[in-house]
Design a protein around this motif. Structure first.
Motif, PDB file in Angstrom:
ATOM      1  N   LEU A  20     121.059  86.055  41.324  1.00 48.72           N
ATOM      2  CA  LEU A  20     121.468  85.807  39.858  1.00 48.72           C
ATOM      3  C   LEU A  20     122.523  85.016  39.690  1.00 48.72           C
ATOM      4  N   PHE A  21     123.667  85.651  40.266  1.00 45.73           N
ATOM      5  CA  PHE A  21     124.904  85.174  39.775  1.00 45.73           C
ATOM      6  C   PHE A  21     125.542  84.262  41.213  1.00 45.73           C
ATOM      7  N   SER A  22     124.737  83.759  41.905  1.00 47.83           N
ATOM      8  CA  SER A  22     125.200  83.092  43.005  1.00 47.83           C
ATOM      9  C   SER A  22     124.938  81.695  42.722  1.00 47.83           C
ATOM     10  N   ALA A  23     125.694  80.782  43.440  1.00 42.41           N
ATOM     11  CA  ALA A  23     125.387  79.335  43.346  1.00 42.41           C
ATOM     12  C   ALA A  23     124.551  78.825  44.469  1.00 42.41           C
ATOM     13  N   GLY A  24     123.957  78.072  44.315  1.00 38.38           N
ATOM     14  CA  GLY A  24     123.082  77.181  45.324  1.00 38.38           C
ATOM     15  C   GLY A  24     124.154  76.160  46.085  1.00 38.38           C
ATOM     16  N   PHE A  25     123.438  75.382  46.872  1.00 39.41           N
ATOM     17  CA  PHE A  25     124.384  74.449  47.691  1.00 39.41           C
ATOM     18  C   PHE A  25     125.216  73.341  46.844  1.00 39.41           C
ATOM     19  N   VAL A  26     124.491  73.155  45.751  1.00 42.06           N
ATOM     20  CA  VAL A  26     124.992  71.962  44.792  1.00 42.06           C
ATOM     21  C   VAL A  26     126.200  72.102  44.272  1.00 42.06           C
ATOM     22  N   ARG A  30     129.860  70.660  45.312  1.00 38.01           N
ATOM     23  CA  ARG A  30     130.543  70.128  44.249  1.00 38.01           C
ATOM     24  C   ARG A  30     132.257  70.486  44.458  1.00 38.01           C
ATOM     25  N   GLY A  31     132.220  71.911  44.599  1.00 35.50           N
ATOM     26  CA  GLY A  31     133.665  72.691  44.566  1.00 35.50           C
ATOM     27  C   GLY A  31     134.323  71.866  45.766  1.00 35.50           C
ATOM     28  N   MET A  32     133.398  71.529  47.089  1.00 38.80           N
ATOM     29  CA  MET A  32     134.090  71.111  48.097  1.00 38.80           C
ATOM     30  C   MET A  32     134.583  69.824  47.970  1.00 38.80           C
ATOM     31  N   GLY A 187     111.835  85.276  52.654  1.00 42.99           N
ATOM     32  CA  GLY A 187     111.538  84.717  53.707  1.00 42.99           C
ATOM     33  C   GLY A 187     111.502  83.113  53.964  1.00 42.99           C
ATOM     34  N   VAL A 188     111.652  82.461  52.849  1.00 42.27           N
ATOM     35  CA  VAL A 188     111.384  80.982  52.705  1.00 42.27           C
ATOM     36  C   VAL A 188     112.725  80.312  52.225  1.00 42.27           C
ATOM     37  N   HIS A 189     113.365  80.675  51.171  1.00 45.92           N
ATOM     38  CA  HIS A 189     114.565  80.285  50.438  1.00 45.92           C
ATOM     39  C   HIS A 189     115.706  80.704  50.952  1.00 45.92           C
ATOM     40  N   PRO A 190     116.678  79.903  51.016  1.00 50.65           N
ATOM     41  CA  PRO A 190     117.870  80.246  51.513  1.00 50.65           C
ATOM     42  C   PRO A 190     118.591  81.420  50.593  1.00 50.65           C
ATOM     43  N   ASN A 191     119.431  82.288  51.021  1.00 49.22           N
ATOM     44  CA  ASN A 191     120.075  83.200  50.256  1.00 49.22           C
ATOM     45  C   ASN A 191     121.472  82.565  50.039  1.00 49.22           C
ATOM     46  N   SER A 192     122.478  83.559  49.640  1.00 51.69           N
ATOM     47  CA  SER A 192     123.967  82.806  49.186  1.00 51.69           C
ATOM     48  C   SER A 192     124.424  82.406  50.418  1.00 51.69           C
ATOM     49  N   SER A 193     124.273  83.027  51.619  1.00 46.87           N
ATOM     50  CA  SER A 193     125.195  82.816  52.934  1.00 46.87           C
ATOM     51  C   SER A 193     124.159  81.291  53.400  1.00 46.87           C
ATOM     52  N   GLY A 194     123.062  81.072  53.110  1.00 42.13           N
ATOM     53  CA  GLY A 194     122.385  80.151  53.669  1.00 42.13           C
ATOM     54  C   GLY A 194     122.743  78.627  52.807  1.00 42.13           C
ATOM     55  N   TYR A 195     122.865  78.920  51.416  1.00 41.11           N
ATOM     56  CA  TYR A 195     123.459  78.024  50.590  1.00 41.11           C
ATOM     57  C   TYR A 195     124.934  77.395  50.982  1.00 41.11           C
ATOM     58  N   GLN A 196     125.561  78.467  51.181  1.00 41.25           N
ATOM     59  CA  GLN A 196     126.958  77.850  51.615  1.00 41.25           C
ATOM     60  C   GLN A 196     126.820  77.242  53.220  1.00 41.25           C
ATOM     61  N   ALA A 197     125.988  77.633  53.875  1.00 42.01           N
ATOM     62  CA  ALA A 197     125.935  76.860  55.385  1.00 42.01           C
ATOM     63  C   ALA A 197     125.458  75.346  54.893  1.00 42.01           C
ATOM     64  N   MET A 198     124.488  75.297  54.098  1.00 32.00           N
ATOM     65  CA  MET A 198     123.951  73.963  53.686  1.00 32.00           C
ATOM     66  C   MET A 198     125.247  73.121  53.186  1.00 32.00           C
ATOM     67  N   ALA A 199     126.014  73.603  52.132  1.00 30.63           N
ATOM     68  CA  ALA A 199     127.083  72.929  51.648  1.00 30.63           C
ATOM     69  C   ALA A 199     127.968  72.626  52.649  1.00 30.63           C
TER      70      ALA A 199
END
Length: 208
Positions: A20-26, A30-32, A187-199
């Protein structure tokens, strides 16, 4: 100068699964960009959960989307995950392996059309820009045929990088063996750690 970042895609671009309060990779990427390039970055997101590659391609026909693409310095694209899920479900009921090859060819063709359409929107003498296309990770590690299909698709997807401006963001390699760590409860979409890895995969490709 404000850099322009446009993100196109499906539920991965919307950040579904991050919490709910965690960003996706986008937003993470952007921050990076802002930190690495010392420049403010404006983001435009055109994405919706459930879109397949044909529907993502269709987004490029809207004038407002074209306006943002024309101005974009960085463009990211996610897609084909929904095509994959439909293929796996169809295969489980039919055991017809040609389902995968048809879906793979359809996705690849649509990605090629997206890149060609972006080039057309940019015009004959565009300012420098970058396109980053995500390959597919495997949310079905227990289904052997799915990994075989995804590996084949990702290998074919690499040919897109022969086009100017395009690099492939290899999340398959990063997620492989870490599905429990990087995928959300569905089991399908990334979690917060997964989106961090994508970024971080995007960041590793640089900005040229």
């Amino acid at each position: 100068m404000v850099l322009q970042y446009t993100a196109l895609g499906d539920s991965l671009t919307t950040g579904r699964g991050s919490g709910l309060f965690s960003a996706g990779f986008v937003q993470r990427f952007r921050g990076m960009m802002e930190a690495d390039l010392k420049s403010k970055t404006a983001v435009s997101v055109f994405a919706k959960s459930g879109l397949d590659t044909e529907e993502i391609l269709g987004l490029l026909s809207y004038p407002y989307v074209q306006k943002q693409i024309q101005a974009a310095d960085m463009i990211t694209i996610t897609g084909c995950g929904n095509d994959l899920i439909e293929s796996v479900l169809s295969y489980q009921s039919s055991q017809d392996e040609t389902i995968f090859s048809r879906a793979s060819a359809h996705c690849h063709e649509n990605f090629e059309k997206m890149i060609a359409q972006i080039a057309k929107i940019k015009g004959a003498d565009p300012s420098p820009y970058a396109i980053r296309v995500f390959n597919l990770y495997n949310p079905f590690p227990g289904i052997g045929i799915a990994d075989q299909w995804i590996t084949s698709f990702n290998s074919h997807l690499k040919t897109l990088a022969s086009a100017p401006h395009v690099k492939i963001a290899d999340v398959y390699s990063v997620f492989k063996g870490k599905e429990q760590e990087y995928l959300s409860f569905d089991g399908v979409h990334p979690n917060s750690s997964g989106y961090q890895a994508m970024a971080e995969v995007l960041r590793g490709l640089g900005y040229r």
